[in-house]
Design a protein around this motif. Structure first.
Motif, mmCIF file in Angstrom:
data_model
loop_
_atom_site.group_PDB
_atom_site.id
_atom_site.type_symbol
_atom_site.label_atom_id
_atom_site.label_comp_id
_atom_site.label_asym_id
_atom_site.label_seq_id
_atom_site.Cartn_x
_atom_site.Cartn_y
_atom_site.Cartn_z
ATOM 1 N N SER A 154 0.013 4.838 6.003
ATOM 2 C CA SER A 154 -0.198 6.280 5.840
ATOM 3 C C SER A 154 1.130 7.015 5.944
ATOM 4 C CB SER A 154 -1.156 6.816 6.912
ATOM 5 O OG SER A 154 -0.557 6.724 8.194
ATOM 6 N N TYR A 155 1.111 8.279 5.487
ATOM 7 C CA TYR A 155 2.276 9.137 5.667
ATOM 8 C C TYR A 155 1.830 10.589 5.639
ATOM 9 C CZ TYR A 155 2.335 9.911 0.567
ATOM 10 O OH TYR A 155 2.009 10.237 -0.714
ATOM 11 N N SER A 156 2.675 11.440 6.191
ATOM 12 C CA SER A 156 2.460 12.882 6.135
ATOM 13 C C SER A 156 3.808 13.582 6.193
ATOM 14 C CB SER A 156 1.555 13.350 7.273
ATOM 15 O OG SER A 156 2.183 13.183 8.516
ATOM 16 N N THR A 157 3.759 14.868 5.901
ATOM 17 C CA THR A 157 4.953 15.690 5.948
ATOM 18 C C THR A 157 4.564 17.094 6.350
ATOM 19 O OG1 THR A 157 6.992 16.285 4.765
ATOM 20 C CG2 THR A 157 4.917 16.426 3.522
ATOM 21 N N TYR A 158 5.538 17.922 6.559
ATOM 22 C CA TYR A 158 5.329 19.331 6.883
ATOM 23 C C TYR A 158 6.653 20.047 6.653
ATOM 24 C CZ TYR A 158 7.505 17.735 11.228
ATOM 25 O OH TYR A 158 8.350 17.176 12.143
ATOM 26 N N PHE A 198 0.835 -1.201 0.000
ATOM 27 C CA PHE A 198 0.000 0.000 0.000
ATOM 28 C C PHE A 198 0.870 1.252 0.000
ATOM 29 C CE2 PHE A 198 -2.528 3.332 2.075
ATOM 30 C CZ PHE A 198 -3.570 3.399 1.169
ATOM 31 N N ILE A 199 1.833 1.326 0.907
ATOM 32 C CA ILE A 199 2.832 2.409 0.912
ATOM 33 C C ILE A 199 4.146 1.778 0.484
ATOM 34 C CG2 ILE A 199 4.125 4.063 2.316
ATOM 35 C CD1 ILE A 199 1.215 4.880 2.045
ATOM 36 N N ASP A 200 4.726 2.279 -0.584
ATOM 37 C CA ASP A 200 5.995 1.732 -1.071
ATOM 38 C C ASP A 200 7.009 2.866 -1.151
ATOM 39 O OD1 ASP A 200 7.771 -0.197 -1.877
ATOM 40 O OD2 ASP A 200 7.028 -0.331 -3.918
ATOM 41 N N THR A 201 7.226 3.425 -2.311
ATOM 42 C CA THR A 201 8.091 4.597 -2.409
ATOM 43 C C THR A 201 7.233 5.831 -2.181
ATOM 44 O OG1 THR A 201 9.535 3.504 -4.013
ATOM 45 C CG2 THR A 201 9.640 5.916 -3.897
ATOM 46 N N VAL A 202 7.594 6.616 -1.175
ATOM 47 C CA VAL A 202 6.874 7.850 -0.878
ATOM 48 C C VAL A 202 7.635 8.993 -1.524
ATOM 49 C CG1 VAL A 202 6.108 9.436 0.927
ATOM 50 C CG2 VAL A 202 5.968 6.960 1.293
#
Length: 117
Positions: A110-114, A83-87
């Motif tokens: 899931s992922y996030s950034t800021y 589902f999450i591989d290369t972000v």
């Protein structure tokens, strides 16, 4: 002079993402050019800034993180395909005299950034 830094936080395990492959690309006219590759250390950070001084220029960039390979190496049971591989995080640098910190907060789902400091 400004600099570009990153780090990875593994929210699934509550620790820094150590051993994550990171690739930095410059993006111009739709084309990506690899600038640098690195691997995060025990603190989930690259040992040195990805860009700093004269190498930090205004423009469009992408950071690509090998999150799927990281979780697979930890023995996490992942579906195929992952589902999450290369972000890939696409971002811009407007001011070369400022610091840009672009972290990845990630789990297998899931992922996030800021923009940090």
């Amino acid at each position: 002079m400004g600099k570009l830094t990153t780090h990875v936080l593994d929210t699934a395990h509550g620790r820094p993402g150590a051993g994550v492959k990171v690739a930095l690309y410059a993006v111009e006219g739709g084309a990506r050019q690899l600038i640098r590759e690195d691997v995060t250390n025990a603190d989930g950070r690259c040992a040195t800034p990805l860009l700093e001084g004269d190498t930090l220029r205004p423009g469009r960039y992408e950071l690509a993180f090998g999150a799927g390979d990281y979780f697979a190496a930890l023995g996490v049971d992942l579906p195929s395909p992952r589902f999450i591989d290369t972000v890939t995080i696409a971002f811009g640098i407007a001011h070369a005299d400022q610091n840009y910190h672009v972290p990845l907060v990630v789990s297998p789902w899931s992922y996030s950034t800021y923009r940090g400091s």
